[in-house]
Write an enzyme that holds these catalytic residues in place. Structure first.
Site, short mmCIF file in Angstrom:
data_model
loop_
_atom_site.label_atom_id
_atom_site.label_comp_id
_atom_site.label_asym_id
_atom_site.label_seq_id
_atom_site.Cartn_x
_atom_site.Cartn_y
_atom_site.Cartn_z
N CYS A 94 -145.36 -43.21 -83.74
CA CYS A 94 -145.17 -44.36 -82.87
C CYS A 94 -143.71 -44.67 -82.61
O CYS A 94 -143.22 -45.74 -82.97
CB CYS A 94 -145.84 -45.58 -83.49
SG CYS A 94 -147.53 -45.22 -83.90
N GLU A 95 -142.97 -43.76 -82.08
CA GLU A 95 -141.64 -44.06 -81.58
C GLU A 95 -141.28 -43.03 -80.52
O GLU A 95 -141.70 -41.87 -80.61
CB GLU A 95 -140.58 -44.14 -82.68
CG GLU A 95 -140.56 -43.03 -83.68
CD GLU A 95 -139.56 -43.32 -84.81
OE1 GLU A 95 -138.36 -43.34 -84.51
OE2 GLU A 95 -139.98 -43.53 -85.95
N ARG A 101 -135.61 -31.74 -85.87
CA ARG A 101 -134.37 -31.32 -85.19
C ARG A 101 -134.23 -31.86 -83.76
O ARG A 101 -133.14 -32.31 -83.39
CB ARG A 101 -134.23 -29.79 -85.22
CG ARG A 101 -134.20 -29.21 -86.65
CD ARG A 101 -133.72 -27.77 -86.71
NE ARG A 101 -132.31 -27.70 -86.40
CZ ARG A 101 -131.83 -27.35 -85.23
NH1 ARG A 101 -132.65 -27.01 -84.24
NH2 ARG A 101 -130.54 -27.35 -85.01
N PRO A 133 -124.84 -17.63 -95.25
CA PRO A 133 -125.65 -17.89 -94.05
C PRO A 133 -127.01 -18.49 -94.41
O PRO A 133 -127.63 -18.08 -95.40
CB PRO A 133 -125.82 -16.50 -93.42
CG PRO A 133 -125.70 -15.55 -94.56
CD PRO A 133 -124.81 -16.19 -95.59
N GLY A 134 -127.43 -19.47 -93.65
CA GLY A 134 -128.76 -20.05 -93.83
C GLY A 134 -129.57 -19.86 -92.57
O GLY A 134 -130.54 -19.11 -92.50
N ARG A 135 -129.09 -20.51 -91.50
CA ARG A 135 -129.84 -20.55 -90.25
C ARG A 135 -130.12 -19.16 -89.69
O ARG A 135 -131.22 -18.88 -89.22
CB ARG A 135 -129.04 -21.35 -89.23
CG ARG A 135 -129.81 -21.68 -87.96
CD ARG A 135 -128.88 -22.27 -86.90
NE ARG A 135 -128.09 -23.38 -87.36
CZ ARG A 135 -128.43 -24.66 -87.25
NH1 ARG A 135 -129.56 -24.98 -86.68
NH2 ARG A 135 -127.64 -25.61 -87.69
N GLY A 179 -122.79 -20.64 -91.14
CA GLY A 179 -122.50 -21.26 -89.85
C GLY A 179 -122.72 -20.43 -88.62
O GLY A 179 -122.69 -20.97 -87.51
N TYR A 232 -134.18 -25.31 -91.39
CA TYR A 232 -134.06 -26.77 -91.23
C TYR A 232 -135.31 -27.35 -90.56
O TYR A 232 -135.23 -28.31 -89.79
CB TYR A 232 -132.77 -27.14 -90.48
CG TYR A 232 -131.54 -26.49 -91.10
CD1 TYR A 232 -131.14 -26.87 -92.38
CD2 TYR A 232 -130.82 -25.50 -90.45
CE1 TYR A 232 -130.05 -26.26 -92.99
CE2 TYR A 232 -129.72 -24.89 -91.05
CZ TYR A 232 -129.34 -25.28 -92.32
OH TYR A 232 -128.26 -24.68 -92.92
N TYR A 290 -130.92 -34.04 -83.58
CA TYR A 290 -129.74 -33.36 -83.01
C TYR A 290 -129.91 -33.06 -81.52
O TYR A 290 -129.17 -32.24 -80.98
CB TYR A 290 -129.48 -32.03 -83.72
CG TYR A 290 -129.51 -32.07 -85.22
CD1 TYR A 290 -128.47 -32.64 -85.95
CD2 TYR A 290 -130.58 -31.51 -85.91
CE1 TYR A 290 -128.51 -32.66 -87.33
CE2 TYR A 290 -130.62 -31.52 -87.30
CZ TYR A 290 -129.58 -32.11 -88.00
OH TYR A 290 -129.63 -32.12 -89.36
N1 LLP Z 1 -122.68 -23.41 -96.69
C1 LLP Z 1 -122.48 -24.75 -96.68
C2 LLP Z 1 -121.49 -25.32 -97.61
C3 LLP Z 1 -123.19 -25.56 -95.80
O1 LLP Z 1 -122.98 -26.88 -95.80
C4 LLP Z 1 -124.15 -25.00 -94.92
C5 LLP Z 1 -124.93 -25.81 -93.99
C6 LLP Z 1 -124.33 -23.59 -94.97
C7 LLP Z 1 -123.58 -22.84 -95.86
C8 LLP Z 1 -125.31 -22.88 -94.10
O2 LLP Z 1 -124.99 -22.99 -92.74
P1 LLP Z 1 -125.84 -22.17 -91.66
O3 LLP Z 1 -125.55 -20.70 -91.85
O4 LLP Z 1 -127.26 -22.48 -91.89
O5 LLP Z 1 -125.35 -22.68 -90.37
N2 LLP Z 1 -129.83 -29.62 -90.57
C9 LLP Z 1 -128.90 -29.07 -89.60
C10 LLP Z 1 -127.97 -28.05 -90.19
C11 LLP Z 1 -127.17 -28.54 -91.37
C12 LLP Z 1 -126.25 -27.52 -91.97
C13 LLP Z 1 -125.62 -28.02 -93.20
N3 LLP Z 1 -124.83 -27.09 -93.92
C14 LLP Z 1 -129.70 -28.51 -88.43
O6 LLP Z 1 -130.92 -28.59 -88.43
O7 LLP Z 1 -129.12 -28.01 -87.46
#
Ligand code: LLP
Length: 421
Positions: A346-347, A314, A276-278, A239, A375, A318
């Protein structure tokens, strides 16, 4: 910091000119920097230095196996949310004992596959799910390690579609019911309760919501221990937000996040996991697209690109901002002008930016969307029968296509026609 910089007037990915990749693979495409991916992973790993910990990359952010392998070789574990992600992580060589399985609706087949192939833990989201994991573990003659995801009822102060830690969200069990749910889990012989899981949302730009949530987790750890549970691992989710605009965004740094974890949870002696992902993938990737037309409209000019909402959803989904830069660096002092930057779908939702100041651009010019590594490719589709765009990984002065653009034949031949037609 990333490794997409201008050199002699041209945008580079590490030591490779973007224009060279475009010439080789065509546009649009995604490109990732190995050095940036590794740097971001390392920032988290260093931030938790001194604590027993594992950084489990949330592979939903960007799940190409070349990316997974790059991070796994640096020591990352993986956070997966589907049977497909589990198999993809395994295919990339990640051992089961470094894979955590999150997600609010794990199916029996997914649970069975993970228990058979090896899993570090399931982050359980409900009592019915707990019962199913227990039954499958007993059937297979194994014990399933679990944490329970608690919902701390904390406002993550992020976009509503990606906030997960309020009681009205579908995630986890209410923290107030934790004692009851943990007692239930402990009564099931196919489960071994090892810890607590929490994840409150994505793209958090302040530490305060984390602090509130982690303080509640610390209290809960003590409470559950006093009730006889051997709580020894805390999964704190992902997050942490990233800067999407170069100009004025300064979300907390991983080192500050790590210090908060130490402050709120360090005294408990638990092993810490984060997901962490993002922050690992987001600023490690660009989407590169080409200008097809410049169209003068009523009081505005449209920059029509060959990339569209199906390639990077995105902004449409969002209202997300992505910096968009010209691959050919604008000459100093060149006058910028506002464009609405759109794709060919086309939107009207297929709009990446409105009234965005850009240097003058012409058909054939390349533009790069920054912060598109997370993402981006994973959320793309073939809407309008537009092929999924290729992914490219750069490593120093080398680059490789890590996912090819499918041919139209491949796409069209995926359909099968019933006998009656
Ligand atoms: N752990 C869990 C249980 C999660 O649901 C998520 C993200 C993460 C970790 C990783 O979170 P991050 O570090 O990436 O913030 N598609 C959306 C974001 C969806 C996130 C869903 N869960 C976007 O493009 O902003």
């Amino acid at each position: 910091m990333d490794h997409f910089l201008y050199r002699d007037g041209a945008l580079y990915a590490e030591d490779v000119p973007i224009s060279e990749i475009a010439a080789a693979v065509g546009t649009p495409f995604y490109v990732y920097s190995t050095a940036t991916l590794l740097r971001h992973f390392q920032l988290f790993d260093d931030a938790l230095d001194g604590m027993d910990h594992l950084v489990c990359y949330a592979m939903k952010a960007a799940s190409n196996q070349a990316i997974l392998k790059t991070l796994a070789q640096a020591g990352a574990g993986m956070d997966v949310v589907s049977g497909g992600e589990y198999l993809r992580a395994k295919a990339a060589g990640v051992p089961g004992d470094k894979i955590v399985f999150s997600g609010v609706g794990k199916t029996a087949d997914e649970i069975r596959a993970a228990l058979t192939g090896g899993i570090r833990q399931f982050n359980v989201e409900s009592e019915p799910e707990m019962e199913v994991i227990n039954a499958i573990a007993l059937e297979l003659g194994v014990v399933a390690p679990i944490t329970v995801r608690v919902n701390p009822d904390v406002d993550a102060k992020t976009h509503a579609k990606i906030a997960t830690g309020k009681s009205e969200n579908k995630f986890g069990i209410p923290i107030a019911r934790a004692s009851e749910v943990y007692a239930h889990a402990a009564s099931l012989p196919g489960l071994e309760v090892i810890g607590i899981d929490v994840h409150i949302g994505s793209q958090l730009t302040e530490l305060e919501p984390f602090e509130l949530a982690y303080t509640k987790v610390a209290e809960l750890t003590e409470k559950l221990r006093s009730e006889g549970h051997n709580i020894r691992r805390l999964d704190l989710g992902g997050g942490l937000g990233i800067p999407y605009t170069r100009a004025n965004d300064a979300p907390p740094l991983p080192v500050e996040y790590g210090a908060l974890i130490k402050k709120t949870l360090g005294h408990l002696g638990c092993e810490i996991e984060i997901e962490p992902g993002r922050l690992i993938a987001g600023n490690a990737g660009l989407m590169v697209s080409k200008v097809i037309y410049v169209k003068s409209g009523e009081g505005r000019d449209f920059l029509i690109l060959d990339g569209a909402m199906n390639d990077l959803i995105r902004p449409a989904m969002y209202e997300a901002h992505h910096d968009i830069v010209a691959v050919q660096e604008p000459a100093p002092g060149v006058e910028q002008q506002p464009y609405d930057i759109v794709g060919p779908v086309c939107e009207s939702g297929d709009t990446f930016a409105k009234e965005r100041n850009m240097p003058p651009l012409a058909p054939g010019d390349l533009v790069a969307f920054r912060s598109a590594g997370a993402y981006g490719a994973v959320m793309s589709s073939e809407y309008n029968t537009r092929p999924l765009i290729p992914e490219v990984l750069v490593h120093g002065d080398q680059f490789a296509v890590i996912r090819e653009r499918p041919s139209f034949d491949e796409i069209i031949n995926r359909d099968t026609i019933p006998e009656w037609l």
